[in-house]
Design an enzyme around this catalytic site. Sequence first.
Site, PDB file in Angstrom:
ATOM      1  N   ARG A  98      11.962  43.186  14.747  1.00 12.46           N
ATOM      2  CA  ARG A  98      10.815  42.705  14.331  1.00 12.46           C
ATOM      3  C   ARG A  98      11.656  41.646  13.258  1.00 12.46           C
ATOM      4  NH1 ARG A  98       7.457  46.444  11.933  1.00 12.46           N
ATOM      5  NH2 ARG A  98       6.987  45.642  10.040  1.00 12.46           N
TER       6      ARG A  98
ATOM      7  N   TYR B 233      -6.521  22.783  23.887  1.00 10.93           N
ATOM      8  CA  TYR B 233      -6.745  24.404  24.625  1.00 10.93           C
ATOM      9  C   TYR B 233      -7.670  24.791  24.726  1.00 10.93           C
ATOM     10  CZ  TYR B 233      -4.441  27.561  27.988  1.00 10.93           C
ATOM     11  OH  TYR B 233      -3.722  29.286  28.155  1.00 10.93           O
TER      12      TYR B 233
ATOM     13  N   ASP C 214       0.670  20.924  18.528  1.00  8.97           N
ATOM     14  CA  ASP C 214       0.838  22.017  19.970  1.00  8.97           C
ATOM     15  C   ASP C 214       1.412  20.368  21.141  1.00  8.97           C
ATOM     16  OD1 ASP C 214       0.797  22.940  22.645  1.00  8.97           O
ATOM     17  OD2 ASP C 214      -1.195  23.601  22.050  1.00  8.97           O
TER      18      ASP C 214
ATOM     19  N   LYS D  32       5.661  27.344  29.714  1.00  7.97           N
ATOM     20  CA  LYS D  32       5.591  26.036  30.287  1.00  7.97           C
ATOM     21  C   LYS D  32       6.501  25.002  30.686  1.00  7.97           C
ATOM     22  CE  LYS D  32       1.218  27.621  29.382  1.00  7.97           C
ATOM     23  NZ  LYS D  32      -0.264  26.789  29.044  1.00  7.97           N
TER      24      LYS D  32
END
Length: 394
Positions: free
Chosen positions: A56, A110, A183, A208
């Site tokens: 983690r 988005y 972004d 993407k």
Amino acid sequence: MKLESQLVHAGDRKRNHDSAIPSTTPIHLGTTFFYESAEKLDRIFGHEEEGFSYSRYGNPTSQALEDLVASVENGHGALATASGMAAIQIAVQAALVDRPHSIVSSGDLYGASISMFNQMFAPLGVDVTYVDMCDLEAVEKAITAKKPGCVYTETVSNPLMRVAELDRIAELSRAAGAAFVVDNTFATPVLVRPLELGANLVVHSATKYLAGHGDVLGGVVVGDEEHIAMVRTLSRISGPVLGPFESYLTMRGMKTLALRFERQCQNAKTVAEWLSGRRCIERVFYCSDPNHPDAATVRRLFAPGLYSAILSFEIKDAQKNSIMQFMDRLKVVVPGTSLGDVHTLLLYPAMASHRDISPKQRERMGIRDNLVRLALGIEAVDDIIADLDQALRV
Ligand SMILES: *Cc1c(COP(=O)(O)O)cnc(C)c1O
């Protein structure tokens, strides 16, 4: 090293004592790490030495990907996350931790990012103001009035392909003491590197272009030294990290990012020009258009000769029904939600990404019911054009 070379080399082939060096980073599935001496593990837990202790906190495969993304985005460090949305959440949280709980954001985001601000941040007392990021005066006004802790935008807006002046917005943010988060999913570091323009944190949906093959859900945050340190501190607690297998796939995909993206941009430009000459097409939205509202910004900020790989177009007199029939007729182009894959994808915003927005509000945003978005793949452009041509014929 140039970006194309970094994409193939960065992150891989770390020297590790005298052991053999694999030419590409393996998938390290182990969750727990120890050393010949407990003393070393103690130093790692105490942050006195870099190293792995528990997945983690860090994993060798994920770290190879993080080093690669930090290299090509020109950041100090990166964190690979389980999705693009997980990247956005931890980036904005890190931005706001020690700043005023207020966000000035582009209104043209988005959909899930808007939902995240409205449904996850606002209920915790974060003030959210939406502005048109292409209207610098409005941005300045909002920043002066709100004194936000975070300014947030996307490099290229969806689906109308507006391009914000990232360097100017970065200046305004810095002057106001706000962290600037971008972004960069649509642009990729091949087209624009926002950290070089003054952003503090960059987020990607690696689902993407970075991974690029429609088989990984992932995200990444890259940042300057101060901000990525905060992202890492928070991530150690909440653990939004990407698994080693997905990290491996993303890294494998990224090695061909420059090749894919350049081809996708070429295909987009060719298809945009072809569509512009068709009588059945009302308007085409693409960044190479000399009449694009942000043409000067595109010239200033984009890599020379590239205009992004996504375009939108309006089909004359089309309604929802005829658009759906058009989608059903496509044989090469995939009528799917995503973007950035090797195959060309077509999305109908009124049905998918902008479905939950009322038709009136959509109209105000300039997203009409006859608009579709095309995210170009790497196919031969003649095959894409032939497919669109047959599907557009009624
Ligand atoms: C897809 C996308 C996201 C969300 O990413 P996920 O990987 O689906 O969580 C965020 N921003 C942009 C611009 C996107 O296209």
